[in-house]
Design an enzyme around this catalytic site. Structure first.
Site, PDB file in Angstrom:
ATOM      1  N   LYS A  58      60.032   3.005  -0.466  1.00  0.00           N
ATOM      2  CA  LYS A  58      61.007   2.183   0.255  1.00  0.00           C
ATOM      3  C   LYS A  58      60.401   1.722   1.578  1.00  0.00           C
ATOM      4  O   LYS A  58      59.688   2.490   2.239  1.00  0.00           O
ATOM      5  CB  LYS A  58      62.268   3.022   0.490  1.00  0.00           C
ATOM      6  CG  LYS A  58      63.427   2.259   1.093  1.00  0.00           C
ATOM      7  CD  LYS A  58      64.673   3.147   1.136  1.00  0.00           C
ATOM      8  CE  LYS A  58      65.872   2.459   1.734  1.00  0.00           C
ATOM      9  NZ  LYS A  58      67.081   3.303   1.738  1.00  0.00           N
TER      10      LYS A  58
ATOM     11  N   SER B 209      71.096   1.298  -0.251  1.00  0.00           N
ATOM     12  CA  SER B 209      70.101   0.391   0.245  1.00  0.00           C
ATOM     13  C   SER B 209      68.735   0.483  -0.433  1.00  0.00           C
ATOM     14  O   SER B 209      67.926  -0.433  -0.284  1.00  0.00           O
ATOM     15  CB  SER B 209      69.916   0.649   1.744  1.00  0.00           C
ATOM     16  OG  SER B 209      69.436   1.969   1.969  1.00  0.00           O
TER      17      SER B 209
ATOM     18  N   SER C 177      72.499   5.852  -0.383  1.00  0.00           N
ATOM     19  CA  SER C 177      71.548   4.763  -0.626  1.00  0.00           C
ATOM     20  C   SER C 177      70.499   4.980  -1.699  1.00  0.00           C
ATOM     21  O   SER C 177      69.923   4.020  -2.202  1.00  0.00           O
ATOM     22  CB  SER C 177      70.843   4.392   0.668  1.00  0.00           C
ATOM     23  OG  SER C 177      71.613   3.444   1.345  1.00  0.00           O
TER      24      SER C 177
HETATM   25  N1  GLN Z   1      76.520   2.120   2.402  1.00  0.00           N
HETATM   26  C1  GLN Z   1      76.196   3.086   3.397  1.00  0.00           C
HETATM   27  C2  GLN Z   1      76.065   2.422   4.751  1.00  0.00           C
HETATM   28  O1  GLN Z   1      75.952   1.250   4.804  1.00  0.00           O
HETATM   29  C3  GLN Z   1      74.969   3.856   3.007  1.00  0.00           C
HETATM   30  C4  GLN Z   1      73.692   3.562   3.709  1.00  0.00           C
HETATM   31  C5  GLN Z   1      72.573   4.509   3.362  1.00  0.00           C
HETATM   32  O2  GLN Z   1      72.718   5.486   2.635  1.00  0.00           O
HETATM   33  N2  GLN Z   1      71.399   4.221   3.937  1.00  0.00           N
HETATM   34  O3  GLN Z   1      76.079   3.077   5.742  1.00  0.00           O
END
Ligand code: GLN
Length: 458
Positions: A78, A153, A177
């Protein structure tokens, strides 16, 4: 060769490379080609040069008799995980040309085990988001059906696995994410116990919530990857050696099932079917509710946005990032950060500053209550089974917050959670289920996962 390589596991490929059946260089050439032809937008930067020289080095290490658990296994990373000499953009215009001078510990551990990096994957900007659609480089498409959500994400990591250009991936998970995109793309994602994997070199979003996560195309490979990246690291003060709870196949486990009525039919039947497999073993399976479930998502967003705001303050275009032509910090941030990220930072400012920090303090108190509530739940149950999302596989752009409820508990409490693509919806697309356990329960989760897949425990 290509047919053999398509559905191969990382373990099997590593065996082939170790035994000399195929060289790391040959294997990696195949995967690099797949990655460079990727039509789904999984990658931000390909690492062809690095991959080939890493493969050459692996071939030499094997020839000199070294044992490499992941010999020649291709992986993706990532793009919020630092890779020395290779762009690490966090999918942001702001860091578009940032090249770190050091690598993340988890990444170095993979290289040391003989795995080969193929590329840096697309993601939501600075990991803020749930669909991969806040990336400056465009959204990665779901290879199973491009009209469906990819999840985020760590969207590119899941896509790189689902489309077969790598066998392993490093994602990160602050509030789902790694797990959401894994479920939507039909692969596996584990959010490990907080502190078990070093965060050194992870460009953090909300440090008290997140971990670097193993993502993979098979369950066994996920466990192998976790084993490689896990362990105390002196460069991350929150990291520690975890002693994992052992699984005793003769002892019946106690399983709690959290399945709210609002979940759609496909989700309900995937979770029920998984629960049935466990009660078939004469395990005690009961419905449970999770503590403060009306507040948990709000608590997560309140606290994580405050952390995101303070954590991203160092991105001022002086120390890091792209300076605006107008030459000011404020212009550089406004031009370099996307809308969702700017809004999240503004929420963080509100949380920390409104009413002398009262909102923040209240959320901290609720987080403590949630932790205590989960601790007592884990006194009664060894594992908790939940859906991943209220809807099976949402259409692109329609996810909203519907995945968050099931995801955030593991991050609020630091406990491990594993997502398995277990069921199928009416169109034959995957429906994930989630297993959670108390800290150090990773081994339990993998074994229960195997049982749910109808396999023997190892
Ligand atoms: N959807 C969550 C957020 O926007 C998760 C983000 C994540 O796990 N990096 O905070």
């Amino acid at each position: 060769m290509s047919n053999n390589m398509k559905n191969i596991s990382a373990q099997r490929l590593a065996e082939m490379v170790r035994s000399g059946e195929i060289s790391a260089t040959e294997a990696v050439t195949y995967y690099i080609r797949r990655a460079s032809e990727d039509p789904w937008g999984a990658y931000i930067t390909l690492m062809e040069k690095e991959a080939l020289s890493a493969a050459e080095a692996v071939d030499k290490r094997i020839a000199s008799g070294e044992y490499l658990p992941l010999a020649g296994v291709p992986f993706s990373v990532k793009d919020n995980i630092c890779t020395e000499g290779v762009k690490t953009t966090c999918a942001s215009h702001f860091l578009e040309n940032f090249i770190p001078s050091y690598s993340a510990t988890a990444y170095l551990r993979l290289l040391a085990s003989g795995a080969i990096p193929v590329g840096k994957t697309n993601m939501d900007e600075f990991a803020v988001g749930g669909e991969g659609d806040t990336s400056y480089f465009g959204t990665s498409l779901n290879p199973l059906d491009r009209t469906k959500a990819t999840g985020g994400s760590s969207s590119g990591s899941a896509v790189s696995l689902a489309s077969g250009s790598v066998l392993l991936s490093l994602g990160s998970d602050t509030g789902g994410s790694a797990r959401l995109p894994a479920a939507f793309c039909g692969v596996y994602g584990m959010k490990p116990t907080y502190g078990s994997v070093s965060r050194f070199g992870l460009v953090g979003m909300a440090p008290s919530f997140e971990q670097i996560c193993p993502m993979s195309a098979s369950l066994d490979d996920n466990e192998l990857l976790l084993r490689v990246i896990t362990g105390k690291d002196l460069r991350d003060m929150t990291s520690k050696d975890i002693s994992y709870e052992q699984f005793d196949g003769d002892k019946p486990l106690r399983v709690g099932v959290f399945l709210p009525d609002e979940c759609d039919l496909d989700v309900r039947s995937a979770v029920k079917c998984a629960a049935q497999k466990l009660s078939d073993r004469m395990w005690n399976v009961e419905n449970v509710s999770l503590p403060e479930s009306a507040e948990a998502v709000r608590v997560y967003y309140t606290l994580s946005s405050a952390e995101t705001y303070s954590n991203l303050a160092r991105f001022d275009a002086l120390r890091y990032g792209r300076m605006s032509e107008r030459g000011t910090v404020i212009d550089s941030r406004s031009e370099g950060f996307g809308k969702t990220l700017r809004e999240r930072i503004a929420e963080g400012v509100y949380v920390l500053e409104h009413n002398g920090g009262e909102v923040y303090r209240r959320a901290l108190e609720l987080r403590r209550k949630i932790r205590v509530g989960m601790e007592s739940l884990y006194e009664e149950y060894d594992v908790i089974l939940t859906p991943v999302c209220h809807t099976a596989l949402p259409d692109r752009g329609s996810l909203g917050y519907s995945g968050d409820l099931f995801m955030v508990y593991a991050n609020l409490c630091g406990c491990p959670a594993l997502v398995i693509p277990l069921g199928r919806d009416g169109d034959g697309l995957p429906v994930g289920v989630q297993l959670m356990a108390n800290c150090g329960g990773e081994k339990l989760l993998y074994e229960v996962g195997r049982i749910m897949e109808g396999r023997d425990v190892t």
